[in-house]
Design an enzyme around this catalytic site. Structure first.
Site, mmCIF file in Angstrom:
data_model
loop_
_atom_site.group_PDB
_atom_site.id
_atom_site.type_symbol
_atom_site.label_atom_id
_atom_site.label_comp_id
_atom_site.label_asym_id
_atom_site.label_seq_id
_atom_site.Cartn_x
_atom_site.Cartn_y
_atom_site.Cartn_z
ATOM 1 N N HIS A 46 8.053 -34.826 2.027
ATOM 2 C CA HIS A 46 7.319 -36.387 2.117
ATOM 3 C C HIS A 46 7.324 -36.769 0.653
ATOM 4 C CE1 HIS A 46 3.700 -38.687 2.274
ATOM 5 N NE2 HIS A 46 4.320 -39.346 2.843
ATOM 6 N N GLU A 49 10.548 -38.117 -0.697
ATOM 7 C CA GLU A 49 10.654 -39.594 -0.081
ATOM 8 C C GLU A 49 9.935 -40.564 -1.065
ATOM 9 O OE1 GLU A 49 8.178 -42.279 2.557
ATOM 10 O OE2 GLU A 49 8.443 -40.143 3.856
ATOM 11 N N HIS A 50 8.506 -40.329 -1.364
ATOM 12 C CA HIS A 50 8.012 -41.219 -2.297
ATOM 13 C C HIS A 50 8.728 -41.468 -3.676
ATOM 14 C CE1 HIS A 50 3.721 -41.970 -0.496
ATOM 15 N NE2 HIS A 50 4.531 -41.384 0.566
#
Length: 417
Positions: A46, A49-50
């Site tokens: 995650h 992804e950022h």
């Protein structure tokens, strides 16, 4: 028109031309998610992804934002337990720029250490936001309780301690280990010329990259029976019932989808009618199915006032037992099939959803699954299949109950006896 091409490095490109629209949706789907993280890596998928939006060798973070806005398009990403997806949606005349943007953030993000430090605070706020939303937080707790120590039970956002201790080198190493061409599917749906798009994708995503050692193989989980209550001073008691589900490729998957529709998948479902419409006990009650590559989880959720929780739980258990004991009437089965087919058809009216279906078909089944085949499989679901599935999936051996709010564990356990 559907086409599949495999680039020289093994990356798969799946496309569908839809001349009747003006948009094009492009997705880069990486077959790695939170379940592929090791201890101490919780939240890395995650976080990556950022970070891809925080600047590349060619573009600053602000330049990325300005460019996609100037196109009137969308550039975004999301992470699940088994995948990470980066996608863009643009007008057909801007498809080249959309691909260039996606390829740039995918291959050339800088992962600047100062940006990593700033983004930690953003992700920690995201975790706090989830913890402040009882329904979202309960689903995280529930998945963790159902899968116990298995990686599927980990929260996608990660644990605060892991995020606080995160270093740039961990992100770079994780990406090098998991982001390999054989793990990536690029899907494109909309109005575009196939030749130029394939040429641009081959230039952007072909050739040698991601040659690190293969990531570890996935091991299937076991659904653990149990009762878990986390006391919290809330206005409502939030309860999840967890039951055995099925993997993506299971031959009975459409039967499970139909069963879920009957149980709690809509406003005409048994749970919605019995708990909300007839008795007014809940505003929100539903069931849902999560499928993974090797397992699944069927979940029932309800939020009620604390003193109504025992009654709601008995009603939910009662509906599960009815499905085990009595065949589903033909008319109800026909309505559930029609609901599923209608939802599917309506959901595929955008290029974004068509792009997603292309990628998911390839990742889960290794082929394009025609709509007519799905419709036929839904139509083939029978009363006897649902009866068999109810006995198997709703078996008490797999029942996990997780509650959040002003409840006591003993009170919940008494309802389940």
């Amino acid at each position: 028109m559907f086409r599949k091409e495999v680039l020289d490095n093994g990356l798969r490109v799946i496309t569908e031309k839809i001349p009747s629209v003006r948009s094009v949706s492009i997705g880069v789907w990486v077959d790695v998610g939170s379940r592929d993280e090791q201890a101490g890596e919780e939240g890395l998928s995650h976080f990556i992804e950022h970070m891809v939006f925080k600047g590349t060798r060619r573009r600053t973070a602000e330049a990325i934002s300005r460019e996609i806005d100037a196109l009137g398009g969308e550039l975004n990403a999301f992470t699940s337990r088994e995948g990470t997806t980066f996608y863009a949606k643009v007008l057909d005349e801007h498809v080249g720029q959309g691909i260039d943007l996606l390829a740039d953030i995918f291959h050339h993000s800088r992962f600047d250490a100062r940006e990593v430090t700033k983004e930690k605070q953003v992700v920690l706020e995201e975790i706090r936001m989830v913890e402040d939303d009882p329904e979202d937080y309960l689903h995280d707790l529930h998945t963790k309780n159902a899968f116990r120590t298995h990686p599927l039970g980990r929260p996608i956002l990660g644990e605060p301690a892991t995020i606080e201790a995160l270093r740039r080198r961990q992100l770079v190493a994780f990406r090098a280990r998991h982001y390999r061409p054989s793990q990536v599917v690029v899907s494109v749906a909309g109005n575009f010329a196939f030749g130029p798009v394939l040429t641009q994708l081959a230039t952007a995503f072909g050739g040698p990259w991601g040659r690190g050692p293969a990531s570890g193989r996935r091991l299937p989980p076991t659904i653990a029976r149990g009762v878990h209550v986390q006391a919290k001073p809330l206005e409502q008691a939030h309860v999840c019932f967890g039951l055995k589900g099925l993997p993506h490729g299971d031959k009975d998957r459409y039967g499970a989808y139909v069963l879920n529709a009957i149980l709690g998948g809509g406003v005409s479902s048994r749970l919605f009618q019995e708990v909300r419409e007839k008795r007014g006990l809940a505003y929100s009650i539903y069931s849902s199915v999560m499928c993974f590559s090797d397992s699944g989880l069927l979940t029932v959720y309800a939020g009620v006032r604390p003193d109504a929780a025992p009654r709601m739980m008995r009603l939910v258990l009662g509906e599960l037992r009815k499905l085990q004991a009595k065949p589903v009437p033909r008319a109800e089965l026909a309505r559930a099939k029609s609901q599923l087919k209608g939802n599917l058809m309506l959901g595929l009216e955008s290029t974004s959803s068509r792009m997603s279906k292309l990628a998911k078909d390839e990742i889960h089944f290794g082929r394009h699954v025609p709509l007519r085949e799905i419709m036929a499989d839904i139509d083939a679901v029978s009363e006897s299949q649902l009866a068999r599935l109810s006995r198997d999936l709703f078996d008490d051996r797999y029942l996990t109950v997780t509650a959040l709010g002003p409840l006591k564990k003993g009170d919940v356990e008494r309802v389940l006896r």
